[in-house]
Design a protein around this motif. Sequence first.
Motif, PDB file in Angstrom:
ATOM      1  N   GLU A 143      15.135 -35.543  94.225  1.00 13.58           N
ATOM      2  CA  GLU A 143      15.121 -34.226  94.874  1.00 13.58           C
ATOM      3  C   GLU A 143      16.385 -33.436  94.517  1.00 13.58           C
ATOM      4  OE1 GLU A 143      16.202 -31.316  97.743  1.00 13.58           O
ATOM      5  OE2 GLU A 143      17.046 -33.334  97.931  1.00 13.58           O
ATOM      6  N   ILE A 144      17.517 -34.105  94.473  1.00 11.72           N
ATOM      7  CA  ILE A 144      18.768 -33.415  94.124  1.00 11.72           C
ATOM      8  C   ILE A 144      18.738 -32.945  92.664  1.00 11.72           C
ATOM      9  CG2 ILE A 144      21.281 -33.651  93.902  1.00 11.72           C
ATOM     10  CD1 ILE A 144      21.101 -35.816  96.137  1.00 11.72           C
ATOM     11  N   PHE A 145      18.291 -33.823  91.776  1.00 16.87           N
ATOM     12  CA  PHE A 145      18.232 -33.433  90.358  1.00 16.87           C
ATOM     13  C   PHE A 145      17.216 -32.323  90.120  1.00 16.87           C
ATOM     14  CE2 PHE A 145      20.165 -37.697  89.469  1.00 16.87           C
ATOM     15  CZ  PHE A 145      21.326 -37.198  88.888  1.00 16.87           C
ATOM     16  N   ARG A 146      16.142 -32.349  90.874  1.00 13.30           N
ATOM     17  CA  ARG A 146      15.153 -31.271  90.769  1.00 13.30           C
ATOM     18  C   ARG A 146      15.803 -29.923  91.045  1.00 13.30           C
ATOM     19  NH1 ARG A 146      10.341 -31.799  88.584  1.00 13.30           N
ATOM     20  NH2 ARG A 146       8.968 -33.393  89.411  1.00 13.30           N
ATOM     21  N   ARG A 147      16.624 -29.899  92.102  1.00 11.36           N
ATOM     22  CA  ARG A 147      17.304 -28.646  92.437  1.00 11.36           C
ATOM     23  C   ARG A 147      18.225 -28.198  91.317  1.00 11.36           C
ATOM     24  NH1 ARG A 147      20.694 -29.292  97.144  1.00 11.36           N
ATOM     25  NH2 ARG A 147      19.869 -31.341  97.671  1.00 11.36           N
ATOM     26  N   MET A 148      18.723 -29.169  90.527  1.00 10.99           N
ATOM     27  CA  MET A 148      19.614 -28.833  89.420  1.00 10.99           C
ATOM     28  C   MET A 148      18.835 -28.495  88.153  1.00 10.99           C
ATOM     29  SD  MET A 148      22.234 -31.953  90.202  1.00 10.99           S
ATOM     30  CE  MET A 148      23.395 -31.711  88.875  1.00 10.99           C
ATOM     31  N   GLY A 149      17.528 -28.483  88.245  1.00  9.59           N
ATOM     32  CA  GLY A 149      16.721 -28.050  87.106  1.00  9.59           C
ATOM     33  C   GLY A 149      16.251 -29.159  86.186  1.00  9.59           C
ATOM     34  N   PHE A 150      16.380 -30.416  86.613  1.00 11.80           N
ATOM     35  CA  PHE A 150      15.910 -31.523  85.775  1.00 11.80           C
ATOM     36  C   PHE A 150      14.420 -31.754  85.995  1.00 11.80           C
ATOM     37  CE2 PHE A 150      20.417 -32.309  85.780  1.00 11.80           C
ATOM     38  CZ  PHE A 150      20.679 -32.930  84.570  1.00 11.80           C
ATOM     39  N   PHE A 255      28.481 -33.011  91.637  1.00 16.10           N
ATOM     40  CA  PHE A 255      27.565 -32.334  92.561  1.00 16.10           C
ATOM     41  C   PHE A 255      26.562 -33.335  93.132  1.00 16.10           C
ATOM     42  CE2 PHE A 255      23.521 -30.222  93.453  1.00 16.10           C
ATOM     43  CZ  PHE A 255      23.927 -29.247  94.345  1.00 16.10           C
ATOM     44  N   PHE A 256      25.991 -34.125  92.246  1.00 10.12           N
ATOM     45  CA  PHE A 256      24.995 -35.104  92.672  1.00 10.12           C
ATOM     46  C   PHE A 256      25.573 -36.082  93.710  1.00 10.12           C
ATOM     47  CE2 PHE A 256      23.235 -39.400  92.220  1.00 10.12           C
ATOM     48  CZ  PHE A 256      21.921 -39.153  92.583  1.00 10.12           C
ATOM     49  N   MET A 257      26.747 -36.639  93.425  1.00 10.27           N
ATOM     50  CA  MET A 257      27.339 -37.639  94.321  1.00 10.27           C
ATOM     51  C   MET A 257      27.674 -37.033  95.680  1.00 10.27           C
ATOM     52  SD  MET A 257      27.199 -40.369  92.611  1.00 10.27           S
ATOM     53  CE  MET A 257      26.983 -40.862  90.905  1.00 10.27           C
ATOM     54  N   ARG A 258      28.112 -35.779  95.672  1.00 10.04           N
ATOM     55  CA  ARG A 258      28.471 -35.149  96.959  1.00 10.04           C
ATOM     56  C   ARG A 258      27.230 -34.805  97.766  1.00 10.04           C
ATOM     57  NH1 ARG A 258      33.361 -32.202  94.213  1.00 10.04           N
ATOM     58  NH2 ARG A 258      34.767 -33.994  94.347  1.00 10.04           N
ATOM     59  N   GLU A 259      26.169 -34.433  97.079  1.00  8.26           N
ATOM     60  CA  GLU A 259      24.913 -34.197  97.793  1.00  8.26           C
ATOM     61  C   GLU A 259      24.423 -35.487  98.432  1.00  8.26           C
ATOM     62  OE1 GLU A 259      22.862 -31.163  98.161  1.00  8.26           O
ATOM     63  OE2 GLU A 259      24.966 -30.633  97.869  1.00  8.26           O
ATOM     64  N   LEU A 260      24.629 -36.577  97.704  1.00  8.72           N
ATOM     65  CA  LEU A 260      24.105 -37.866  98.155  1.00  8.72           C
ATOM     66  C   LEU A 260      24.963 -38.490  99.248  1.00  8.72           C
ATOM     67  CD1 LEU A 260      21.708 -39.577  97.257  1.00  8.72           C
ATOM     68  CD2 LEU A 260      23.245 -40.808  95.721  1.00  8.72           C
ATOM     69  N   PHE A 261      26.272 -38.507  99.040  1.00  7.11           N
ATOM     70  CA  PHE A 261      27.161 -39.256  99.935  1.00  7.11           C
ATOM     71  C   PHE A 261      27.991 -38.364 100.852  1.00  7.11           C
ATOM     72  CE2 PHE A 261      27.043 -42.429  96.275  1.00  7.11           C
ATOM     73  CZ  PHE A 261      26.104 -43.237  96.897  1.00  7.11           C
ATOM     74  N   GLY A 262      27.888 -37.060 100.704  1.00  4.47           N
ATOM     75  CA  GLY A 262      28.638 -36.159 101.566  1.00  4.47           C
ATOM     76  C   GLY A 262      29.789 -35.489 100.838  1.00  4.47           C
ATOM     77  N   PRO A 263      30.260 -34.362 101.405  1.00  3.23           N
ATOM     78  CA  PRO A 263      31.260 -33.526 100.727  1.00  3.23           C
ATOM     79  C   PRO A 263      32.608 -34.221 100.521  1.00  3.23           C
ATOM     80  CG  PRO A 263      30.818 -32.731 102.958  1.00  3.23           C
ATOM     81  CD  PRO A 263      29.802 -33.787 102.669  1.00  3.23           C
ATOM     82  N   ASP A 264      32.869 -35.286 101.286  1.00  2.00           N
ATOM     83  CA  ASP A 264      34.167 -35.950 101.142  1.00  2.00           C
ATOM     84  C   ASP A 264      34.198 -36.963  99.999  1.00  2.00           C
ATOM     85  OD1 ASP A 264      35.233 -34.571 103.203  1.00  2.00           O
ATOM     86  OD2 ASP A 264      34.708 -36.066 104.720  1.00  2.00           O
ATOM     87  N   THR A 265      33.118 -37.012  99.226  1.00  2.00           N
ATOM     88  CA  THR A 265      33.036 -38.022  98.185  1.00  2.00           C
ATOM     89  C   THR A 265      33.920 -37.659  96.991  1.00  2.00           C
ATOM     90  OG1 THR A 265      30.769 -38.379  98.864  1.00  2.00           O
ATOM     91  CG2 THR A 265      31.417 -39.289  96.724  1.00  2.00           C
ATOM     92  N   ALA A 266      34.759 -38.611  96.588  1.00  3.82           N
ATOM     93  CA  ALA A 266      35.576 -38.407  95.385  1.00  3.82           C
ATOM     94  C   ALA A 266      34.896 -39.103  94.211  1.00  3.82           C
ATOM     95  CB  ALA A 266      36.965 -38.982  95.606  1.00  3.82           C
ATOM     96  N   VAL A 267      34.931 -38.454  93.060  1.00  6.02           N
ATOM     97  CA  VAL A 267      34.291 -39.010  91.873  1.00  6.02           C
ATOM     98  C   VAL A 267      35.341 -39.156  90.782  1.00  6.02           C
ATOM     99  CG1 VAL A 267      32.433 -38.701  90.197  1.00  6.02           C
ATOM    100  CG2 VAL A 267      32.168 -37.803  92.512  1.00  6.02           C
ATOM    101  N   GLN A 268      35.345 -40.316  90.130  1.00  2.92           N
ATOM    102  CA  GLN A 268      36.338 -40.562  89.089  1.00  2.92           C
ATOM    103  C   GLN A 268      35.637 -40.981  87.800  1.00  2.92           C
ATOM    104  OE1 GLN A 268      38.975 -44.110  89.125  1.00  2.92           O
ATOM    105  NE2 GLN A 268      40.515 -42.643  89.875  1.00  2.92           N
ATOM    106  N   PHE A 269      36.146 -40.487  86.689  1.00  2.00           N
ATOM    107  CA  PHE A 269      35.569 -40.828  85.381  1.00  2.00           C
ATOM    108  C   PHE A 269      36.596 -41.646  84.604  1.00  2.00           C
ATOM    109  CE2 PHE A 269      33.422 -37.169  87.003  1.00  2.00           C
ATOM    110  CZ  PHE A 269      32.088 -37.320  86.615  1.00  2.00           C
ATOM    111  N   ARG A 270      36.168 -42.823  84.175  1.00  5.58           N
ATOM    112  CA  ARG A 270      37.098 -43.662  83.412  1.00  5.58           C
ATOM    113  C   ARG A 270      36.559 -43.873  82.008  1.00  5.58           C
ATOM    114  NH1 ARG A 270      38.186 -48.495  87.826  1.00  5.58           N
ATOM    115  NH2 ARG A 270      38.582 -47.120  89.614  1.00  5.58           N
TER     116      ARG A 270
END
Length: 364
Positions: A143-150, A255-270
Motif C-alpha cells: 500500500e505504501i509503495f502504491r502511493r509512491m507510484g510503484f 519515506f517507506f520506513m517512516r510510513e511503516l515504523f513511524g516518523p521517529d524512524t532513523a534510516v542508515q545506509f552502509r
Amino acid sequence: MSHPLEQLREDALREIESESDEKSLDAVRVRYLGRNGSISAWGEKMKTLSAAERPVIGKLLNEVRNAVTAALDARSEEFRAQKESESLGRIDISLPGATGASGYSGYSEYSGFSTPLTGYSGFVPLERGSLHPLTQMLERSIEIFRRMGFALADGPDIEDEWHCFDALNTPPEHPARNEQDTFFLRDGRLLRTHTSTVQIRAMQAAPPPIRVIAPGAAYRRDELDATHSPQFHQIEGLYVDENVSVADLKGALEFFMRELFGPDTAVQFRPHFFPFTEPSLEVYVKSKALKGGEQWIEVAGSGVVHPAVFEQVNEARGDKAYDPEKWSGYAFGLGMDRLAMILFDIPDIRLFAQNDLRFLRQFA
Ligand code: PHE
C-alpha cells in the motif's frame, strides 16, 4: 364537488390503512375489487354513460382501481415484513456458538470439545479467519509503495540460472551459485535465491521508464533457526528513469520506513557489495517505536543498477531500450520476514510457518 368514484377511493384507502391483519385486508379487497365489489360495479355503469362522459370517467376508474390495488399490495407487504421481523426477533444473536471456548469447528482433536461433533445436532459456527502476519506486513508495504507510484510485478519461484545470476552480473564462480547455498532442480533450474530475478523479467517485458515492486518468496540453503529460514520473503523494488540517483533511492526507502515504523524512524545506509548494483548499500533502521529500538537492524539490500545488468537485458530483448548512457535506476530487496518480526515483535522466524493458532490468533 367530488365524483362518487373519488369518494370511493378515499373510503377504500382509509379502510386499508385501518386494517391490522391480512384477513381483514382480504375482506376489503373483496368489497372493492371483488366480482361484486363497488369499484367493479363501476365497470357496468360505464355502459350507461354518454360517449362524452365515458373516456373521462373511464380514466378516473382506472386511476382509482390502480390506486386501491397498489395500497392493498403495499399494506399486505407491510404485514409480511412485520411478521418476518417478529419471528427474527426471537433469535438470540448473543447466544454463543455450540463448540465452546476453543471455537474449533469439531473436526480435530484440538477442539477442546469432549463429544465429537458427529451426531451433534446443534449449530457448528464457522471460524472467523484472519490474515497471516506476513500477509498483513506485505499488504501494508504494498500500500505504501502504491502511493509512491510503484506497480506490481511478478515472476516464478522456480527460476533459471540466467535470471537468477547471469543477468544480474553474477559470475559462475560466485558463492551464491554454489550447490551448498542454493536448491537446484535436476533439470538445472533452481528455487530463486532472491526476488531480484523479477527486475530482469520486468525489464524484459517493458521498456523504461519503469517503477515496480515484486513481493514473493525466496529460498536459500540456510539452517533453520530463530533468525534463518530456507524460505523467506522479499519485496523487490526497481525504478529506472532518466537521472535516477542514490539520492532517489535513499529518499524512497526513508519515506517507506517512516510510513511503516513511524516518523521517529532513523534510516542508515552502509556501503556493501552486490554484483548487480554499484554503488551497493545495506539499509538499517532504528526506531524508538520498536522493541529493541535503540539498535540498528538490517532490513534491505539496495543500490544503483549496474550498467552490466542493462546490457544483459538489452541482449535478451534484442534492442537498446535500456541504454545505460540514457537511463539509470535503483533497486532494493526488502526482507519481509525481518520487517514483520520487528514490527510485531516476533522473536522467532519459525513461528511464521508453524501454523500454531495460539501464535496466529494474536494478529487477528
Ligand atoms: N537481492 C539482494 C539480496 O537478496 C538484495 C538486493 C536487491 C540488493 C536489489 C540490491 C538491489 O540480498
